[in-house]
Design an enzyme around this catalytic site. Structure first.
Site, PDB file in Angstrom:
ATOM      1  N   LYS A  78     -53.329  -1.186   0.046  1.00 20.70           N
ATOM      2  CA  LYS A  78     -51.999  -1.059   0.635  1.00 20.70           C
ATOM      3  C   LYS A  78     -51.294   0.135  -0.010  1.00 20.70           C
ATOM      4  CE  LYS A  78     -47.875  -3.946   1.563  1.00 20.70           C
ATOM      5  NZ  LYS A  78     -47.327  -5.321   1.444  1.00 20.70           N
ATOM      6  N   SER A 153     -45.618  -7.564   5.647  1.00 23.91           N
ATOM      7  CA  SER A 153     -45.610  -6.123   5.533  1.00 23.91           C
ATOM      8  C   SER A 153     -46.998  -5.503   5.349  1.00 23.91           C
ATOM      9  CB  SER A 153     -44.726  -5.697   4.357  1.00 23.91           C
ATOM     10  OG  SER A 153     -45.252  -6.171   3.132  1.00 23.91           O
ATOM     11  N   SER A 177     -46.219 -11.580   3.058  1.00 18.18           N
ATOM     12  CA  SER A 177     -46.756 -10.305   3.549  1.00 18.18           C
ATOM     13  C   SER A 177     -48.263 -10.153   3.554  1.00 18.18           C
ATOM     14  CB  SER A 177     -46.144  -9.152   2.769  1.00 18.18           C
ATOM     15  OG  SER A 177     -44.882  -8.859   3.304  1.00 18.18           O
TER      16      SER A 177
HETATM   17  N1  GLN Z   1     -41.197 -10.513   5.570  1.00 19.44           N
HETATM   18  C1  GLN Z   1     -40.637 -10.787   4.299  1.00 19.44           C
HETATM   19  C2  GLN Z   1     -39.594  -9.755   3.964  1.00 19.44           C
HETATM   20  O1  GLN Z   1     -39.303  -8.969   4.811  1.00 19.44           O
HETATM   21  C3  GLN Z   1     -41.718 -10.809   3.255  1.00 19.44           C
HETATM   22  C4  GLN Z   1     -42.150  -9.479   2.799  1.00 19.44           C
HETATM   23  C5  GLN Z   1     -43.210  -9.518   1.752  1.00 19.44           C
HETATM   24  O2  GLN Z   1     -43.832 -10.533   1.504  1.00 19.44           O
HETATM   25  N2  GLN Z   1     -43.376  -8.383   1.101  1.00 19.44           N
HETATM   26  O3  GLN Z   1     -39.037  -9.711   2.929  1.00 19.44           O
END
Ligand code: GLN
Length: 480
Positions: A78, A153, A177
């Site tokens: 990532k 994400s 994410s």
């Molecule tokens: N979708 C969640 C957020 O926007 C989780 C993001 C994540 O786990 N990095 O914060």
């Protein structure tokens, strides 16, 4: 495509047996990456470097020397994970040209095991989002249905594995994410126990919740990958000293005699009918195969999303204060004084969602609101955590859907951030409690869209999740 349909475990054997070389694998990956470029899964690729490393590993192997467990296997990171000399953008304009000054521990461990980093995966900017539409480099498409989001994400990390551009990837999970994109794309992803994997060298979003984890096409591959990246790290004081067990030793033991908890709060009428029926079938399968399904309660779990957005935004606001246009990242060109420099650089460098989180975070931390929001959220976090611990005392792991629906359409929730936040309703509580959870494919809906189930475990009991997931996957096979 000759070799990319094989799992990580299978390809390791083929490399060992001399059936294929690492150079051949890397070439095949890049052919595939070019063929599927419109998915926009990757922010940077390293073809020349990867081929050179593959050649060197093939030669070492040829001399009969050790090349490591992952010797010669192409992997993707990532784009918030530093790897010396490569760009680490966090999918933000702010870091568009930022070159990693060192390597994150998780990436170093993969490297030391012989893996070849072939690319960095697209993501939501600074890991904030659930659809990958918050990337400064454009959205990622779901490889199963290109009109849909891959989740976020770690959308690029899930997409690249599903689209067979590589054999495994790393993602990060602060509130879902890894698991949400795994569910949307039909791959296996784990958010390990908080502290299981070092965060050193991973760009922080919310430091008390962030965890790195692998995304793979099979459960066994995932167990293998986690065993490589897990463990204590002197560079991360929040990494745990708890010994890393062999995640493969009990993986084939089946589920007979195990207790699987079913939290009533996760089986609401908000589930889409296809998710509901896939979960019902999975639960039935576990029952038929000797597991006992026990009802459990997590009474406060509906507060987790609010708690998450207070705590994660507070930490994000603090962590992102370092992006000021002075030390690294973009710097605004015309400014009057240093305050103006900060203001303009941050205004130009950050995207909309990141700004929203910074404002929210600074608000809940400001004097006068600190007690009402931040302190209260930390108190409710303790309650949620305790409820998970009590529920997990009654069973070996919990089962739930990963998401309430399959992948939604690109653009569908882009202007409704509350709807977007609600996507994480089943994944966020796990980070708040700090326990591990894995998402694995458990069927498809009428349109063929993947559906994921989530298995939640006790602290540091990832081995149980792999065992329970592997039994299901072997019996259903479609997980590969
Ligand atoms: N979708 C969640 C957020 O926007 C989780 C993001 C994540 O786990 N990095 O914060």
């Amino acid at each position: 495509m000759k070799y990319l349909d094989y799992s990580l475990t299978e390809i390791i054997e083929k490399l060992k047996g001399g059936e294929v070389t690492s150079v051949e694998l890397v070439k095949e990956c890049f052919e595939r990456i070019k063929e599927t470029a419109d998915l926009n899964a990757l922010n940077s690729t390293y073809e020349k470097e990867a081929l050179a490393r593959a050649k060197a590993i093939d030669e070492t192997r040829g001399r009969g020397e050790d090349v490591g467990v992952l010797g010669g296997v192409p992997v993707v990171l990532k784009d918030n994970i530093n790897y010396l000399g490569t760009r680490t953008t966090c999918a933000s304009k702010f870091l568009e040209n930022f070159i990693s000054p060192y390597t994150a521990t998780c990436a170093q461990k993969l490297h030391d095991a012989g893996a070849i980093v072939i690319a960095k995966a697209n993501m939501d900017e600074f890991a904030m989002g659930s659809s990958n539409e918050n990337s400064a480099f454009g959205p990622v498409k779901n490889p199963v249905d290109n009109t849909r989001v891959p989740g976020g994400s770690s959308g690029g990390s899930a997409c690249t594995v599903k689209a067979r551009q590589c054999f495994m990837s790393l993602g990060t999970d602060t509130g879902g994410s890894i698991r949400e994109p795994s569910s949307f794309c039909g791959v296996v992803g784990i958010k390990p126990t908080y502290g299981r994997v070092s965060r050193y060298g991973v760009v922080a979003f919310a430091s008390s919740l962030d965890q790195v984890g692998p995304l793979t096409r099979t459960v066994r591959d995932n167990a293998l990958a986690l065993s490589i990246i897990a463990g204590a790290d002197p560079m991360d004081m929040t990494s745990s000293q708890t010994e890393v067990p062999n995640y493969l030793s009990d993986i084939d033991k089946g589920v007979k005699g195990l207790k699987i908890g079913m939290p009533s709060q996760f089986f609401t009428d908000k589930l889409s009918p296809s998710v509901r029926s896939s979960l019902d079938k999975a639960i039935e399968w576990y029952r038929e195969n000797g597991a006992e399904i026990v009802p459990v309660e997590l009474p406060s779990v509906d507060t987790a999303l609010a708690v998450y957005y207070v705590i994660s935004s507070a930490e994000a606001a603090s962590n992102l204060a370092r992006f000021d246009g002075v030390k690294y990242g973009v710097r605004a060109e015309n400014y009057e004084d240093v305050v103006d420099l900060y203001f303009k650089s941050r205004t130009q460098g950050f995207g909309k969602e990141v700004k929203r989180r910074i404002m929210l975070g600074n608000y809940v931390l400001s004097s006068g609101y600190y007690d009402a929001f931040y302190r209260k959220a930390k108190r409710v976090q303790k309650v949620i955590r305790q409820e998970f611990l009590s529920a997990l005392e009654k069973c070996d792991c919990l089962i739930s859907p990963t998401t309430a629906t399959p992948a939604f359409k690109l653009g569908e929730k882009a202007n409704d951030h509350v709807a977007m936040y609600l996507t994480d309703i089943f994944t966020v509580p796990v980070n708040i409690a700090g326990v591990p959870a894995l998402s694995l494919p458990c069927g498809v809906d009428e349109e063929g869209l993947p559906i994921g189930m989530q298995l939640i475990g006790k602290h540091f009991d990832e081995a149980m999740l792999y065992r329970v997931a592997n039994a299901f996957e072997l019996a259903h096979k479609e997980g590969k």
